[in-house]
Design a protein around this motif. Structure first.
Motif, mmCIF file in Angstrom:
data_model
loop_
_atom_site.group_PDB
_atom_site.id
_atom_site.type_symbol
_atom_site.label_atom_id
_atom_site.label_comp_id
_atom_site.label_asym_id
_atom_site.label_seq_id
_atom_site.Cartn_x
_atom_site.Cartn_y
_atom_site.Cartn_z
ATOM 1 N N VAL A 217 -12.331 6.249 4.275
ATOM 2 C CA VAL A 217 -13.533 5.501 3.883
ATOM 3 C C VAL A 217 -14.039 4.649 5.042
ATOM 4 C CG1 VAL A 217 -14.421 3.720 2.346
ATOM 5 C CG2 VAL A 217 -12.945 5.509 1.444
ATOM 6 N N GLY A 218 -13.082 3.980 5.748
ATOM 7 C CA GLY A 218 -13.483 3.166 6.898
ATOM 8 C C GLY A 218 -14.138 3.992 7.982
ATOM 9 N N LEU B 195 -6.685 6.968 2.221
ATOM 10 C CA LEU B 195 -8.032 6.810 1.659
ATOM 11 C C LEU B 195 -8.789 5.683 2.353
ATOM 12 C CD1 LEU B 195 -7.315 7.292 -2.166
ATOM 13 C CD2 LEU B 195 -8.555 8.841 -0.626
ATOM 14 N N THR B 196 -8.109 4.591 2.666
ATOM 15 C CA THR B 196 -8.747 3.471 3.346
ATOM 16 C C THR B 196 -9.249 3.886 4.725
ATOM 17 O OG1 THR B 196 -7.320 1.898 2.187
ATOM 18 C CG2 THR B 196 -8.424 1.113 4.184
ATOM 19 N N ILE B 197 -8.402 4.635 5.456
ATOM 20 C CA ILE B 197 -8.793 5.090 6.785
ATOM 21 C C ILE B 197 -10.003 6.018 6.706
ATOM 22 C CG2 ILE B 197 -8.070 6.469 8.773
ATOM 23 C CD1 ILE B 197 -5.220 5.395 8.282
ATOM 24 N N GLU C 138 -3.024 5.462 -0.472
ATOM 25 C CA GLU C 138 -4.035 4.398 -0.377
ATOM 26 C C GLU C 138 -4.419 4.142 1.081
ATOM 27 O OE1 GLU C 138 -3.005 1.658 -4.270
ATOM 28 O OE2 GLU C 138 -1.859 1.371 -2.419
ATOM 29 N N MET C 139 -3.440 4.159 1.979
ATOM 30 C CA MET C 139 -3.739 3.943 3.393
ATOM 31 C C MET C 139 -4.621 5.050 3.944
ATOM 32 S SD MET C 139 -0.098 2.543 4.889
ATOM 33 C CE MET C 139 -0.789 2.407 6.527
ATOM 34 N N PHE D 287 0.839 -1.193 0.000
ATOM 35 C CA PHE D 287 0.000 0.000 0.000
ATOM 36 C C PHE D 287 0.871 1.239 0.000
ATOM 37 C CE2 PHE D 287 -3.008 -3.019 1.978
ATOM 38 C CZ PHE D 287 -4.080 -2.832 1.118
#
Length: 241
Positions: free
Chosen positions: A22-23, A18-20, A15-16, A11
């Motif tokens: 969205v989560g 964005l993941t955080i 990306e990390m 990652f």
């Protein structure tokens, strides 16, 4: 000979992030949904509790009114509260006049002499309104005797203000008073709280006339969490002369 390099995927920082993000959005959405469901359940429980206690008060009071001494009702409230008072029937039965005495029996199998012969109990015949309590006869042991299932009140015949066409009598003791107290949002029975969340209300006894018997009118408005529930009921006062 040419060697091939192997690369492992990973990652990136973007990306990390964005993941955080969205989560976090998903967690907030789920939490909001759970909170909404929990609040809806809590509101339903509160609404059910309010309706249950309202129905309990109305049903309990209706039953007591129907099993009270006929016509011994009065409005006892003031500007701060609305109250109605009456006398539950302890025992009832039939009587007969014998010279200067009154002989009577009771229709309750569990009645005993120690229950009946009591200075705190009173016998009344054909009451028409609350002032007739002055004509009731105290059942103290000095004037009441018993022979088998028949009780005799010595010398009481002359004190009768009226007689019953069905030869019925009623025995009562303690009174019951229901009050609506809007200032503290309570309904009480003899000063014991039986319901809360009462916005307003009225207990009112309407005397009998030539067209109908007496009525106890109940109007109650319950309020909770911005919701209001209104109840209205008329209970007929039984009249067995």
């Amino acid at each position: 000979m040419r060697k091939e390099r192997s690369y492992q995927s990973a990652f990136t920082l973007i990306e990390m992030i964005l993941t955080i993000v969205v989560g976090g959005i998903l967690v907030l959405g789920i939490a909001g949904f759970v909170e909404l469901g929990t609040k809806g359940y809590a509101d339903s429980v509160d609404r059910y509790r309010l309706q249950t206690q309202a129905k309990f008060v109305i049903e309990k009071m209706s039953r007591e009114v129907r099993h009270a001494v006929p016509n011994l009702f009065e409005n006892t409230g003031d500007a701060s509260q609305s109250c109605v008072r009456f006398y539950p029937i302890d025992y009832s039965g039939f009587y007969a006049i014998s010279g200067a005495d009154i002989n009577f029996i009771v229709g309750t199998s569990g009645a005993t002499s120690t229950n009946i012969i009591d200075a705190g109990r009173f016998l009344i015949i054909n009451p028409t309104n609350i002032v007739d309590t002055a004509n009731s006869i105290g059942l103290e042991s000095s004037i009441v005797s018993i022979s088998g299932a028949t009780y005799t009140i010595s010398g009481a015949a002359s004190s009768l203000a009226s007689t019953s066409v069905a030869n019925r009598h009623y025995i009562y003791s303690n009174d019951v008073e229901y009050c609506v107290i809007p200032s503290i949002s309570r309904i009480t029975r003899n000063d014991v709280i039986v319901a809360d969340s009462v916005e307003s209300g009225d207990f009112r006894y309407i005397e009998a006339n030539m067209q109908r018997g007496g009525l106890v009118n109940m109007e109650l408005l319950f309020s909770q969490n911005g919701e209001e529930t209104s109840y209205q009921q008329d209970v007929q006062v039984l009249n067995v002369p």
